[in-house]
Design a protein around this motif. Structure first.
Motif, PDB file in Angstrom:
ATOM      1  N   ILE A 117     -37.778 103.043  45.072  1.00  0.00           N
ATOM      2  CA  ILE A 117     -37.178 101.972  44.302  1.00  0.00           C
ATOM      3  C   ILE A 117     -36.104 102.498  43.354  1.00  0.00           C
ATOM      4  O   ILE A 117     -35.131 101.807  43.046  1.00  0.00           O
ATOM      5  CB  ILE A 117     -38.277 101.203  43.524  1.00  0.00           C
ATOM      6  N   GLU A 118     -36.246 103.744  42.935  1.00  0.00           N
ATOM      7  CA  GLU A 118     -35.252 104.334  42.033  1.00  0.00           C
ATOM      8  C   GLU A 118     -33.881 104.430  42.687  1.00  0.00           C
ATOM      9  O   GLU A 118     -32.850 104.339  42.009  1.00  0.00           O
ATOM     10  CB  GLU A 118     -35.705 105.734  41.589  1.00  0.00           C
ATOM     11  N   VAL A 119     -33.858 104.612  43.994  1.00  0.00           N
ATOM     12  CA  VAL A 119     -32.576 104.706  44.715  1.00  0.00           C
ATOM     13  C   VAL A 119     -31.847 103.368  44.647  1.00  0.00           C
ATOM     14  O   VAL A 119     -30.646 103.309  44.357  1.00  0.00           O
ATOM     15  CB  VAL A 119     -32.809 105.123  46.183  1.00  0.00           C
ATOM     16  N   TRP A 120     -32.588 102.286  44.911  1.00  0.00           N
ATOM     17  CA  TRP A 120     -31.978 100.949  44.845  1.00  0.00           C
ATOM     18  C   TRP A 120     -31.532 100.641  43.416  1.00  0.00           C
ATOM     19  O   TRP A 120     -30.438 100.086  43.198  1.00  0.00           O
ATOM     20  CB  TRP A 120     -32.968  99.891  45.319  1.00  0.00           C
ATOM     21  N   GLU A 121     -32.364 100.983  42.455  1.00  0.00           N
ATOM     22  CA  GLU A 121     -32.034 100.678  41.060  1.00  0.00           C
ATOM     23  C   GLU A 121     -30.788 101.429  40.598  1.00  0.00           C
ATOM     24  O   GLU A 121     -29.908 100.857  39.945  1.00  0.00           O
ATOM     25  CB  GLU A 121     -33.207 101.030  40.149  1.00  0.00           C
ATOM     26  N   LYS A 122     -30.705 102.719  40.919  1.00  0.00           N
ATOM     27  CA  LYS A 122     -29.531 103.501  40.516  1.00  0.00           C
ATOM     28  C   LYS A 122     -28.258 102.932  41.135  1.00  0.00           C
ATOM     29  O   LYS A 122     -27.212 102.861  40.484  1.00  0.00           O
ATOM     30  CB  LYS A 122     -29.707 104.964  40.947  1.00  0.00           C
ATOM     31  N   THR A 123     -28.353 102.525  42.406  1.00  0.00           N
ATOM     32  CA  THR A 123     -27.185 101.954  43.068  1.00  0.00           C
ATOM     33  C   THR A 123     -26.780 100.649  42.399  1.00  0.00           C
ATOM     34  O   THR A 123     -25.586 100.400  42.145  1.00  0.00           O
ATOM     35  CB  THR A 123     -27.475 101.698  44.557  1.00  0.00           C
ATOM     36  N   ALA A 124     -27.772  99.802  42.109  1.00  0.00           N
ATOM     37  CA  ALA A 124     -27.481  98.525  41.448  1.00  0.00           C
ATOM     38  C   ALA A 124     -26.853  98.750  40.085  1.00  0.00           C
ATOM     39  O   ALA A 124     -25.878  98.074  39.712  1.00  0.00           O
ATOM     40  CB  ALA A 124     -28.768  97.707  41.312  1.00  0.00           C
ATOM     41  N   GLN A 125     -27.381  99.691  39.345  1.00  0.00           N
ATOM     42  CA  GLN A 125     -26.848  99.964  38.004  1.00  0.00           C
ATOM     43  C   GLN A 125     -25.407 100.444  38.069  1.00  0.00           C
ATOM     44  O   GLN A 125     -24.571 100.066  37.244  1.00  0.00           O
ATOM     45  CB  GLN A 125     -27.744 100.987  37.294  1.00  0.00           C
ATOM     46  N   TRP A 126     -25.099 101.293  39.082  1.00  0.00           N
ATOM     47  CA  TRP A 126     -23.722 101.757  39.211  1.00  0.00           C
ATOM     48  C   TRP A 126     -22.782 100.602  39.549  1.00  0.00           C
ATOM     49  O   TRP A 126     -21.702 100.464  38.972  1.00  0.00           O
ATOM     50  CB  TRP A 126     -23.619 102.835  40.288  1.00  0.00           C
ATOM     51  N   LEU A 127     -23.211  99.750  40.481  1.00  0.00           N
ATOM     52  CA  LEU A 127     -22.382  98.610  40.861  1.00  0.00           C
ATOM     53  C   LEU A 127     -22.194  97.642  39.695  1.00  0.00           C
ATOM     54  O   LEU A 127     -21.093  97.119  39.479  1.00  0.00           O
ATOM     55  CB  LEU A 127     -23.016  97.882  42.053  1.00  0.00           C
ATOM     56  N   MET A 128     -23.244  97.417  38.932  1.00  0.00           N
ATOM     57  CA  MET A 128     -23.150  96.508  37.797  1.00  0.00           C
ATOM     58  C   MET A 128     -22.209  97.058  36.720  1.00  0.00           C
ATOM     59  O   MET A 128     -21.430  96.319  36.120  1.00  0.00           O
ATOM     60  CB  MET A 128     -24.547  96.243  37.234  1.00  0.00           C
ATOM     61  N   LYS A 129     -22.275  98.388  36.502  1.00  0.00           N
ATOM     62  CA  LYS A 129     -21.405  99.003  35.501  1.00  0.00           C
ATOM     63  C   LYS A 129     -19.955  99.088  35.977  1.00  0.00           C
ATOM     64  O   LYS A 129     -19.019  99.036  35.175  1.00  0.00           O
ATOM     65  CB  LYS A 129     -21.911 100.406  35.161  1.00  0.00           C
ATOM     66  N   SER A 130     -19.766  99.235  37.283  1.00  0.00           N
ATOM     67  CA  SER A 130     -18.417  99.426  37.814  1.00  0.00           C
ATOM     68  C   SER A 130     -17.701  98.110  38.115  1.00  0.00           C
ATOM     69  O   SER A 130     -16.530  98.127  38.494  1.00  0.00           O
ATOM     70  CB  SER A 130     -18.464 100.283  39.081  1.00  0.00           C
ATOM     71  N   GLN A 131     -18.397  96.979  37.951  1.00  0.00           N
ATOM     72  CA  GLN A 131     -17.727  95.694  38.177  1.00  0.00           C
ATOM     73  C   GLN A 131     -16.566  95.540  37.197  1.00  0.00           C
ATOM     74  O   GLN A 131     -16.684  95.849  36.015  1.00  0.00           O
ATOM     75  CB  GLN A 131     -18.712  94.538  38.003  1.00  0.00           C
ATOM     76  N   CYS A 132     -15.429  95.084  37.695  1.00  0.00           N
ATOM     77  CA  CYS A 132     -14.247  94.904  36.850  1.00  0.00           C
ATOM     78  C   CYS A 132     -14.451  93.736  35.888  1.00  0.00           C
ATOM     79  O   CYS A 132     -15.255  92.829  36.164  1.00  0.00           O
ATOM     80  CB  CYS A 132     -13.014  94.657  37.712  1.00  0.00           C
ATOM     81  N   PRO A 133     -13.733  93.710  34.782  1.00  0.00           N
ATOM     82  CA  PRO A 133     -13.883  92.613  33.814  1.00  0.00           C
ATOM     83  C   PRO A 133     -13.629  91.230  34.399  1.00  0.00           C
ATOM     84  O   PRO A 133     -14.173  90.231  33.908  1.00  0.00           O
ATOM     85  CB  PRO A 133     -12.842  92.962  32.740  1.00  0.00           C
ATOM     86  N   ASP A 134     -12.810  91.159  35.458  1.00  0.00           N
ATOM     87  CA  ASP A 134     -12.510  89.846  36.045  1.00  0.00           C
ATOM     88  C   ASP A 134     -13.577  89.386  37.033  1.00  0.00           C
ATOM     89  O   ASP A 134     -13.472  88.303  37.613  1.00  0.00           O
ATOM     90  CB  ASP A 134     -11.127  89.859  36.718  1.00  0.00           C
ATOM     91  N   GLY A 135     -14.619  90.195  37.254  1.00  0.00           N
ATOM     92  CA  GLY A 135     -15.707  89.814  38.154  1.00  0.00           C
ATOM     93  C   GLY A 135     -15.622  90.420  39.535  1.00  0.00           C
ATOM     94  O   GLY A 135     -16.572  90.336  40.309  1.00  0.00           O
ATOM     95  N   GLY A 136     -14.464  91.021  39.869  1.00  0.00           N
ATOM     96  CA  GLY A 136     -14.313  91.647  41.169  1.00  0.00           C
ATOM     97  C   GLY A 136     -14.750  93.094  41.162  1.00  0.00           C
ATOM     98  O   GLY A 136     -15.304  93.596  40.173  1.00  0.00           O
ATOM     99  N   PHE A 137     -14.511  93.786  42.279  1.00  0.00           N
ATOM    100  CA  PHE A 137     -14.836  95.214  42.393  1.00  0.00           C
ATOM    101  C   PHE A 137     -13.597  95.959  42.884  1.00  0.00           C
ATOM    102  O   PHE A 137     -12.786  95.415  43.635  1.00  0.00           O
ATOM    103  CB  PHE A 137     -15.989  95.435  43.373  1.00  0.00           C
ATOM    104  N   ALA A 138     -13.474  97.229  42.468  1.00  0.00           N
ATOM    105  CA  ALA A 138     -12.348  98.066  42.859  1.00  0.00           C
ATOM    106  C   ALA A 138     -12.834  99.192  43.762  1.00  0.00           C
ATOM    107  O   ALA A 138     -14.028  99.494  43.831  1.00  0.00           O
ATOM    108  CB  ALA A 138     -11.655  98.635  41.624  1.00  0.00           C
ATOM    109  N   TYR A 139     -11.892  99.826  44.422  1.00  0.00           N
ATOM    110  CA  TYR A 139     -12.213 100.913  45.351  1.00  0.00           C
ATOM    111  C   TYR A 139     -12.840 102.094  44.608  1.00  0.00           C
ATOM    112  O   TYR A 139     -13.972 102.500  44.884  1.00  0.00           O
ATOM    113  CB  TYR A 139     -10.925 101.314  46.072  1.00  0.00           C
ATOM    114  N   HIS A 140     -12.120 102.661  43.670  1.00  0.00           N
ATOM    115  CA  HIS A 140     -12.631 103.732  42.804  1.00  0.00           C
ATOM    116  C   HIS A 140     -12.597 103.226  41.365  1.00  0.00           C
ATOM    117  O   HIS A 140     -11.562 103.296  40.698  1.00  0.00           O
ATOM    118  CB  HIS A 140     -11.781 105.002  42.940  1.00  0.00           C
TER     119      HIS A 140
END
Length: 578
Positions: A184-207
């Motif tokens: 479960i830690e693998v899924w959680e770490k991935t989710a946390q990275w995606l949540m932190k890396s989301q752009c302010p406008d709600g989208g996602f960027a490549y890097h």
């Protein structure tokens, strides 16, 4: 007289001689329905042809490494036999990478591990579980401290790449579906990275750490990855809670549970988490990021360049499948995507964008075949209210071969066939088991597969609406409301005074659908609304009788205003004038 001619003539007549305002919209709706059905059949044929041409192209290409696995995965998802020599050879190549020292990918690294796992799981999740375990181990070992994945460059180890992370998630998801335990830690770490890396406008960027802007491809990748993780952490389907409006009003269009499950209720019981450890993430926090990603996608749905079209559409298909939706915002994602892909297919059957011809063609086919939808369990239409006739052995047919037991409950085997045949079965069926089985088959055929088959069945439904059997009347009321024919309204209105509560419900909802008045005619749509939970049988009866009488009167007034022009000189009109 042809329908279109009637519409045109009506528009030319003086106001006093025109048909009811209801007639023209109804005619147009009927015409649109006929045309749309014909158009859809034509478009479906074009899509099927495009898939076959794409298959032919891919079968002619060499199958090496990640491209080979992606190609074979697309071929399987589009109907090519799993025992096709090309597929067998590619699986052998993937298995050869799984050595005693672990999984050894080629040059495509994480991408390759992801598609290799997808292929092995699609071919045989049981036989290939040992290899899937090795691929999962490899992916887990390559997860960065930040939670994402990246190319194997030392200077980038803590950055993370949204696209590569997407394929790591797809690979782990494939392994998980085969029974491999992903911590479960693998899924959680991935989710946390995606949540932190989301752009302010709600989208996602490549890097994300490079300060890049949101793109449609990466927003689909990030949102889709979170939807998969959400399923793994919390179980269940695609229904996303609304953290933006806590305690707000219920979504519009909610239906009470009648012959079909409410649209915004879970279609199945929540699935148990893949591991027993409880997630430290809150479901609402994940939902918030997903919703913002979907909102960004909706706002930028048409803002795509020609560079990564096939990659984008496969990402959109995954997001929509995991959400369980036909539309993203107001966009019919599949129709729009299929139309564009049909125009982009090359004479040799391939598609070719920035991903290059072989991957682009495979991704286009995965979109056109709705590949992710084939992975997910089909929604279960549950709880036919008033059902349960099979429970406890009641109503068992003489031929026990026609019966199956599931989860300790006796259930009739699924019936298939044209709607007219099913309705004929309903007319002839005398035992409760058969009636309930046919009822479920009618609902599924109309709701999921062949709604147009109700056209031409109005006379049969009128007969069934007066059947002495409750379940038959319920089925008839459900179907009448979906015929699109105003001529059936009197039967539905009559159903509002039926002696059975479930028939009342179906008649009420049927009128709402037929009239395009989702809130009804002034009274609650559900006849039991406002009834106390501890009401006595007598109180319940009086409440339903009062609701039925008042609803009947209100819907009669509505019908008097909108009834077909041919009924305008009937006795009711003369009586009212006098």
């Amino acid at each position: 007289m042809p329908l279109l001619s009637l519409v045109v003539i009506n528009m030319l007549l003086p106001g006093s001689n025109r048909c009811s305002l209801f007639v023209v919209p109804l005619c147009l709706a009927m015409l649109a329905g006929v045309l749309s059905t014909t158009a859809w059949s034509a478009e479906k044929a074009k899509v099927d042809d495009a898939i076959k041409r794409g298959q032919t192209y891919l079968l002619q290409q060499p199958k090496i490494g990640a491209e080979g696995s992606l190609t074979c995965y697309a071929l399987i998802k589009s109907g090519i036999d799993k025992q096709h020599p090309d597929v067998v050879k590619q699986v052998q190549d993937v298995v050869a990478k799984c050595r005693t020292t672990g999984y050894q990918p080629g040059l495509q690294h994480i991408y390759e591990a992801g598609v290799d796992a997808m292929l092995l799981e699609a071919v045989d999740p049981v036989a290939n579980k040992p290899q899937l375990q090795l691929i999962a181990n490899f992916l887990i070992s390559r997860q960065l401290a930040c939670g994402g994945w990246y190319y194997p460059h030392e200077e980038r180890l803590n950055q993370g790449d949204t696209s590569i992370t997407q394929y790591a998630v797809l690979g782990l998801w494939a392994a998980s579906r085969a029974g491999v335990e992903v911590p479960i830690e693998v899924w959680e770490k991935t989710a946390q990275w995606l949540m932190k890396s989301q752009c302010p406008d709600g989208g996602f960027a490549y890097h994300p750490t490079d300060g890049l802007k949101s793109t449609i491809t990466m927003t689909a990748a990030g949102t889709g990855s979170l939807l998969i993780i959400r399923r793994e952490l919390f179980g269940g389907g695609g229904e996303v809670s609304d953290p933006v409006r806590p305690g707000g009003p219920a979504p519009a269009g909610r239906r009470f549970g009648v012959l079909e499950q409410a649209a915004d209720e879970p279609m199945t019981k929540p699935e148990a988490p893949k591991v027993k450890t409880v997630s430290t993430l809150s479901k609402s926090s994940v939902d918030k990021v997903i919703k913002e990603g979907v909102q960004w996608t909706t706002a930028h749905f048409g803002d795509r360049s020609s560079e990564w079209v096939c990659y984008y559409f496969y990402g959109i298909e995954r997001v929509a499948a995991l959400l369980g939706t036909d539309k993203i915002g107001t966009h019919n994602w599949y129709d729009d995507g299929a139309a564009e892909l049909l125009t982009r297919q090359l004479p040799d059957g391939s598609w070719n964008d920035q991903s290059r011809a072989i991957p682009s063609t495979a991704l286009a086919i995965l979109f056109l075949t709705k590949a992710t939808s084939t992975i997910l369990p089909k929604p279960k239409r549950v709880a036919l209210v008033g059902g349960g006739l099979l429970a406890g052995g009641r109503g068992l047919p003489e031929n026990l071969d026609a019966v199956q037991v599931k989860d300790g409950q006796v259930a009739a085997r699924k019936l298939q066939g044209p709607v007219d045949g099913l309705l004929a079965d309903l007319e002839k069926s005398s035992d409760d088991v058969r009636v309930e089985a046919v009822q479920a088959a009618v609902v599924e055929a109309v709701q999921l597969d062949r709604p147009e088959e109700l056209i031409g069945q109005v006379d049969r439904l009128k007969k069934l609406a007066t059947d002495p059997r409750v379940e038959v009347r319920r089925t008839a009321m459900w179907a009448l409301g979906r015929t699109g024919s105003i001529s059936v309204a009197p039967l539905l209105i009559r159903g509002l005074t039926d002696a059975n509560e479930e028939v009342l419900r179906e008649a009420s909802l049927g009128l709402c659908i037929l009239s395009r008045k989702p809130d009804g005619c002034g009274l609650p749509v559900d006849p039991t609304d406002g009834l106390k939970e501890d009401a006595t049988e007598d109180e319940r009866r009086r409440h339903l009788e009062k609701w039925g009488k008042e609803s009947n009167n209100l819907w009669q007034k509505w019908y008097f205003k909108v009834r077909p022009y041919g009924e305008r000189d009937d006795r009711t009109l003369l009586k009212r004038k006098s």
